[in-house]
Design a protein around this motif. Structure first.
Motif, PDB file in Angstrom:
ATOM      1  N   LEU A   1       0.831  -1.209   0.000  1.00  0.00           N
ATOM      2  CA  LEU A   1       0.000   0.000   0.000  1.00  0.00           C
ATOM      3  C   LEU A   1       0.864   1.256   0.000  1.00  0.00           C
ATOM      4  O   LEU A   1       0.513   2.272  -0.612  1.00  0.00           O
ATOM      5  CB  LEU A   1      -0.944  -0.019   1.206  1.00  0.00           C
ATOM      6  CG  LEU A   1      -1.908  -1.219   1.242  1.00  0.00           C
ATOM      7  CD1 LEU A   1      -2.767  -1.178   2.494  1.00  0.00           C
ATOM      8  CD2 LEU A   1      -2.780  -1.279  -0.004  1.00  0.00           C
ATOM      9  N   ASP A   2       2.018   1.162   0.661  1.00  0.00           N
ATOM     10  CA  ASP A   2       2.950   2.296   0.650  1.00  0.00           C
ATOM     11  C   ASP A   2       3.430   2.579  -0.777  1.00  0.00           C
ATOM     12  O   ASP A   2       3.542   3.739  -1.192  1.00  0.00           O
ATOM     13  CB  ASP A   2       4.169   2.006   1.538  1.00  0.00           C
ATOM     14  CG  ASP A   2       3.837   2.135   3.019  1.00  0.00           C
ATOM     15  OD1 ASP A   2       2.749   2.662   3.340  1.00  0.00           O
ATOM     16  OD2 ASP A   2       4.652   1.697   3.844  1.00  0.00           O
ATOM     17  N   LEU A   3       3.719   1.520  -1.517  1.00  0.00           N
ATOM     18  CA  LEU A   3       4.186   1.705  -2.893  1.00  0.00           C
ATOM     19  C   LEU A   3       3.082   2.324  -3.761  1.00  0.00           C
ATOM     20  O   LEU A   3       3.356   3.104  -4.666  1.00  0.00           O
ATOM     21  CB  LEU A   3       4.651   0.366  -3.475  1.00  0.00           C
ATOM     22  CG  LEU A   3       5.968  -0.157  -2.886  1.00  0.00           C
ATOM     23  CD1 LEU A   3       6.206  -1.613  -3.271  1.00  0.00           C
ATOM     24  CD2 LEU A   3       7.139   0.708  -3.343  1.00  0.00           C
ATOM     25  N   CYS A   4       1.826   1.974  -3.458  1.00  0.00           N
ATOM     26  CA  CYS A   4       0.701   2.605  -4.160  1.00  0.00           C
ATOM     27  C   CYS A   4       0.693   4.112  -3.898  1.00  0.00           C
ATOM     28  O   CYS A   4       0.551   4.922  -4.819  1.00  0.00           O
ATOM     29  CB  CYS A   4      -0.625   2.010  -3.692  1.00  0.00           C
ATOM     30  SG  CYS A   4      -0.919   0.331  -4.235  1.00  0.00           S
ATOM     31  N   GLU A   5       0.841   4.463  -2.628  1.00  0.00           N
ATOM     32  CA  GLU A   5       0.849   5.883  -2.256  1.00  0.00           C
ATOM     33  C   GLU A   5       1.987   6.631  -2.945  1.00  0.00           C
ATOM     34  O   GLU A   5       1.792   7.731  -3.464  1.00  0.00           O
ATOM     35  CB  GLU A   5       0.996   6.034  -0.734  1.00  0.00           C
ATOM     36  CG  GLU A   5      -0.230   5.677   0.055  1.00  0.00           C
ATOM     37  CD  GLU A   5      -1.354   6.709  -0.103  1.00  0.00           C
ATOM     38  OE1 GLU A   5      -2.489   6.343   0.221  1.00  0.00           O
ATOM     39  OE2 GLU A   5      -1.106   7.852  -0.559  1.00  0.00           O
ATOM     40  N   ASP A   6       3.172   6.018  -2.945  1.00  0.00           N
ATOM     41  CA  ASP A   6       4.328   6.653  -3.587  1.00  0.00           C
ATOM     42  C   ASP A   6       4.041   6.913  -5.066  1.00  0.00           C
ATOM     43  O   ASP A   6       4.353   7.975  -5.605  1.00  0.00           O
ATOM     44  CB  ASP A   6       5.566   5.750  -3.477  1.00  0.00           C
ATOM     45  CG  ASP A   6       6.030   5.589  -2.028  1.00  0.00           C
ATOM     46  OD1 ASP A   6       5.547   6.354  -1.174  1.00  0.00           O
ATOM     47  OD2 ASP A   6       6.853   4.697  -1.771  1.00  0.00           O
ATOM     48  N   SER A   7       3.455   5.902  -5.733  1.00  0.00           N
ATOM     49  CA  SER A   7       3.117   6.061  -7.147  1.00  0.00           C
ATOM     50  C   SER A   7       2.147   7.213  -7.334  1.00  0.00           C
ATOM     51  O   SER A   7       2.301   8.037  -8.234  1.00  0.00           O
ATOM     52  CB  SER A   7       2.433   4.792  -7.681  1.00  0.00           C
ATOM     53  OG  SER A   7       3.363   3.782  -7.913  1.00  0.00           O
ATOM     54  N   LEU A   8       1.146   7.250  -6.463  1.00  0.00           N
ATOM     55  CA  LEU A   8       0.105   8.275  -6.610  1.00  0.00           C
ATOM     56  C   LEU A   8       0.691   9.674  -6.466  1.00  0.00           C
ATOM     57  O   LEU A   8       0.334  10.590  -7.220  1.00  0.00           O
ATOM     58  CB  LEU A   8      -1.000   8.043  -5.571  1.00  0.00           C
ATOM     59  CG  LEU A   8      -2.246   8.904  -5.779  1.00  0.00           C
ATOM     60  CD1 LEU A   8      -2.975   8.493  -7.054  1.00  0.00           C
ATOM     61  CD2 LEU A   8      -3.183   8.806  -4.583  1.00  0.00           C
ATOM     62  N   VAL A   9       1.612   9.803  -5.503  1.00  0.00           N
ATOM     63  CA  VAL A   9       2.242  11.111  -5.298  1.00  0.00           C
ATOM     64  C   VAL A   9       2.987  11.541  -6.563  1.00  0.00           C
ATOM     65  O   VAL A   9       2.889  12.690  -7.010  1.00  0.00           O
ATOM     66  CB  VAL A   9       3.197  11.063  -4.082  1.00  0.00           C
ATOM     67  CG1 VAL A   9       4.071  12.305  -4.016  1.00  0.00           C
ATOM     68  CG2 VAL A   9       2.395  10.885  -2.791  1.00  0.00           C
ATOM     69  N   GLU A  10       3.682  10.586  -7.168  1.00  0.00           N
ATOM     70  CA  GLU A  10       4.421  10.953  -8.380  1.00  0.00           C
ATOM     71  C   GLU A  10       3.462  11.268  -9.534  1.00  0.00           C
ATOM     72  O   GLU A  10       3.686  12.222 -10.289  1.00  0.00           O
ATOM     73  CB  GLU A  10       5.398   9.837  -8.764  1.00  0.00           C
ATOM     74  CG  GLU A  10       6.431  10.376  -9.743  1.00  0.00           C
ATOM     75  CD  GLU A  10       7.491   9.364 -10.105  1.00  0.00           C
ATOM     76  OE1 GLU A  10       7.742   8.444  -9.303  1.00  0.00           O
ATOM     77  OE2 GLU A  10       8.053   9.506 -11.213  1.00  0.00           O
ATOM     78  N   ILE A  11       2.405  10.480  -9.653  1.00  0.00           N
ATOM     79  CA  ILE A  11       1.411  10.748 -10.701  1.00  0.00           C
ATOM     80  C   ILE A  11       0.833  12.157 -10.517  1.00  0.00           C
ATOM     81  O   ILE A  11       0.700  12.918 -11.474  1.00  0.00           O
ATOM     82  CB  ILE A  11       0.282   9.687 -10.652  1.00  0.00           C
ATOM     83  CG1 ILE A  11       0.825   8.319 -11.087  1.00  0.00           C
ATOM     84  CG2 ILE A  11      -0.888  10.095 -11.540  1.00  0.00           C
ATOM     85  CD1 ILE A  11      -0.078   7.143 -10.736  1.00  0.00           C
TER      86      ILE A  11
END
Lengths: 517, 517
Positions: A52-62
């Motif tokens: 879930l952390d990796l999802c959040e990181d992706s979202l921040v970059e998107i």
């Protein structure tokens, strides 16, 4: 778009690519499918904090790419009480503004792994009121009143036979009944046994289609809801063609996403392995398909001929490796144990298992991925050998009844003979003893398939099927076989899901039970 | 009591027998376990109307025996909105008075199949206020206030290592905290892979045990809550003995409930197959155990000797059937395809698969049920051959780490050597190539098991395990093996569940994923 589970880098790049394309076209609101950031179905990965952390990181970059555009993108997220929920994240001005969660968890793939959230919420995009609905919430949430002009639904809908027309119908009605524009955005792509079919769509408040995006392929479409977009006609759906495209997508993605390059298949001369080989040659290229012909003393000449002609038609590499000698040695070795006991199903199973073993040896030696060749009629009634017919990395026709395999064969031959017509015309036989025919043990496939369809897909009881005009003895015979063979399906390889009743996934039965015996 | 799924006749007779026994002893309230009428876990049978109808029919007949007694009996039932719920049916004066439904559906075996109902309700038995709680509702329902003097909990709790002491602890605290008498009634018996351990109990408001019913056996106990019952001491639980009893119950019921009589097992001379054979001989009788020794050119002399001595110690029928010749013929047959390619894992797998095939032939010919001999350490890291080591009708030690298999072996030898001490003392080897040792490919089992335990049962991340002092390279190595071998476990036979993390049941991972690679 077609995402890969846990491939955050690739999924993110795909999403950012779409964002840039949409910005270039002056789009106000860009919508992705459910769990786009992570890929789906991620099962227990959904409950790992690091995932879930990796999802959040992706979202921040998107988000950092989202200037001058509003974006709704699906992903799994941690709720305030530390449960995993499926959300549509709203991004505006490069900021993550809010999460709209999914309330209805009704898929067996998600029931263990996702918790219900609040459900439908309303946002405003340049003065237009938009209802944001994730997944199946669309089925229960029907009262939008004045809160919304547009309903946007981010989904992860599996393919199953007939689903595309049913879904179009559902969204068309929803648009008409609510008097609102409805935007449906679905995932596309294969994930092991699951196939997402895409088929995203936009309907206006009169229930007319304004846009129908591609099925079984990625697609990107911009629609101007203020312009007078002419409605488009919903094309007739052909079940065989859809199944054909679904299998190609599922098979292709299984190889591509796992980094597999080549396949091996055992060709018997029969219809099932012929269809699997033809599909594999088309998807992977004939040069990446290695087939084995493994005749025994019970194989008819025409079987070997039919298999050979098929391999030549496909341009696939083939080799003939008889099992006769190994079978003889094995029989001899077991002689002191078996004594004078007669040839029976044991020796039939030994042949099927020897073939499975040779195919696995080929797979191990060369890194080819073994494709299973069983169909749903067989596996439903247990007419197949465990560790023989059940082997493979994936079964691509295991959710098709025998009659549907024939439909597929005829479709594959639409532009000329690829599968030898003899394979299509001859009576099916396992060729494990002299003059064997499938119909000796089973019923004729048209009757068998009809009973199975009513039992499995329509959930009819024995009495209902008998009342529909089927022979009582036949119905009890089929029911008994299905019930007694649950244990074989337990150890079956993954099966591409093409129906609403995939054995072992949509139908889970106890292995030890007296019910129905 | 020990019920069988769908065996309504037998379950009903068992329940009525208890009713009669209780009436003879002047019992006011008789309590059965959850889903006693149907047996559990019934999976999709729970959603068949005909199955629920048979439950109702049973209940009506049971009720006809319930004069001068109140009875609480668990069963699945249809709710008013046509969902299946798990209820405690209250019978009084031969009438079904009410259903108390279960609210919390938290077991993965039930999540698909049961819907939440209202939860805890209060009844009055001869002036005493009783809170009726079904299943896990006991964990959330803690505010009974003045509504109850006694809390009665009907359950269906699986066995897992350490659960009995944890459960006693939970109920003891609950009784103490609420100041009420707590009655816990659990199911007992094996249902394919699931084992219910019984261990029903009564605690008084001071948290003292007033009755501890048997574990892993049926039991019937009458307690007079108005009398001054002296508290009993909670015995120390021994994990190895509990695991031993759990496996015996699971194995015995798998055979008895399916009508199976005899088993076959492949003996390698190693610890895993030795423990399986010893348990089978004890449960089924040595005369019903048929073992095969299947040496190859890579088998050491001591392996054959150790296996032979074990078979003789057990008094089981054994035969020696070398795979050497069949392996040679198979290799020769594949020669034209393999050419000059060197001996590799392909040939290792061929040996394991040949053994699996011979065992299945024995099973098919004589109707013996094949017992799998893999352990959890192996299957977690994929150190085993698919269709070779994975075969069998059931795996009885597949949820035990290698170190736990050794514990079990030593326990089996507690009164004298049954398993040869050489089998226990020598270094584990698959013997699939010259001088092979498990630790060449894996880590030493004590380190491997410790890492796996932290990863699987405790859900620790790689970083957490490394921080606990394990070697970084080892941890990454183990993690990688577990992740890469998900596909092998997908096709594994059913495994008796003995832990909180049974692979494939409590831990479901996508087969296609980039996460963790």
């Amino acid at each position: 778009m077609n995402y890969t589970i846990g491939d955050f880098e690739a999924n993110k790049m795909k999403i950012i690519g779409c964002v840039n394309q949409a910005k270039a076209q002056g789009v106000d609101l860009l919508v992705f499918s459910e769990q786009a950031v992570s890929g789906a179905p991620a099962y227990d990965l959904l409950n790992k904090v690091s995932f879930l952390d990796l999802c959040e990181d992706s979202l921040v970059e998107i988000a950092s790419y989202c200037d001058n555009i509003s974006v709704l993108v699906g992903m799994p997220a941690q709720s305030t009480n530390n449960k995993t929920i499926s959300v549509a994240a709203l991004i505006e001005d490069r900021k993550i503004k809010r999460y709209v969660g999914k309330k209805t968890i009704d898929s067996r793939d998600e029931l263990f792994h996702l918790s219900p959230s609040k459900g439908c919420e309303y946002i405003k995009i340049r003065g237009t009121k938009v209802a944001v609905v994730v997944g199946s919430d669309i089925k229960t949430e029907q009262e939008y009143g004045d809160y919304a002009d547009i309903i946007v639904n981010l989904c992860n809908s599996h393919y199953m036979r007939g689903c595309i027309e049913n879904r179009y119908d559902f969204y068309r009605r929803l648009a008409f009944m609510t008097g609102k524009t409805v935007v449906y955005v679905n995932n596309v792509g294969g994930q092991t046994d699951v196939i997402y079919d895409g088929s995203s769509a936009v309907f206006n408040s009169r229930g007319e289609a304004l846009a129908l995006l591609k099925s079984f392929e990625e697609d990107f479409h911009v629609i101007d809801l203020n312009a007078d977009v002419p409605p488009c006609k919903i094309p007739e759906q052909n079940k065989t063609i859809n199944v054909y495209r679904a299998i190609k997508l599922g098979l292709g993605d299984f190889f591509r996403k796992n980094g597999f390059l080549s396949a091996c298949i055992g060709l018997s001369g029969g219809i099932d392995s012929a269809v699997v080989a033809a599909l594999a040659a088309e998807v992977l290229g004939p040069e990446n398909v290695h087939v084995l012909l493994m005749p025994s003393q019970f194989s008819s000449d025409h079987s070997v001929d039919d298999a050979r002609i098929l391999a030549e038609n496909l341009g696939a590499r083939y080799q003939i490796v008889p099992i006769t000698q190994t079978f003889a040695t094995l029989t001899q070795t077991l002689g002191p144990i078996f004594g004078e006991l007669p040839f029976d199903v044991t020796e039939e199973n030994m042949q099927a298992r020897l073939r499975g073993m040779m195919l696995m040896a080929l797979s191990n030696k060369f890194g080819h991925i073994l494709l299973n060749t069983s169909n749903k009629s067989e596996s439903a009634v247990g007419y197949g050998t465990l560790y023989g017919d059940s082997v493979g990395a994936i079964s691509i026709i295991g959710d098709l009844y025998k009659s549907e395999v024939y439909d597929l064969a005829r479709y594959i031959n639409r532009n000329g003979e690829i599968i030898p017509s003899n394979t299509i015309l001859k009576a099916p036989s396992a060729e494990l003893r002299p003059n064997q025919k499938d119909s000796d043990t089973l019923l004729p496939y048209d009757i068998l398939d009809a009973i199975l369809y009513r039992m499995l897909e329509e959930g009819q009881s024995r009495e209902e099927i008998i009342n529909a005009g089927f022979d009582e003895e036949d119905v009890y015979h089929v029911y008994g076989m299905v019930i007694r063979n649950e244990h074989k399906r337990y150890q079956f390889c993954p099966v591409l899901r093409l129906s609403s009743c995939v054995l072992g996934k949509n139908r889970i039965m106890p292995l030890t039970s007296r019910y129905g015996c």
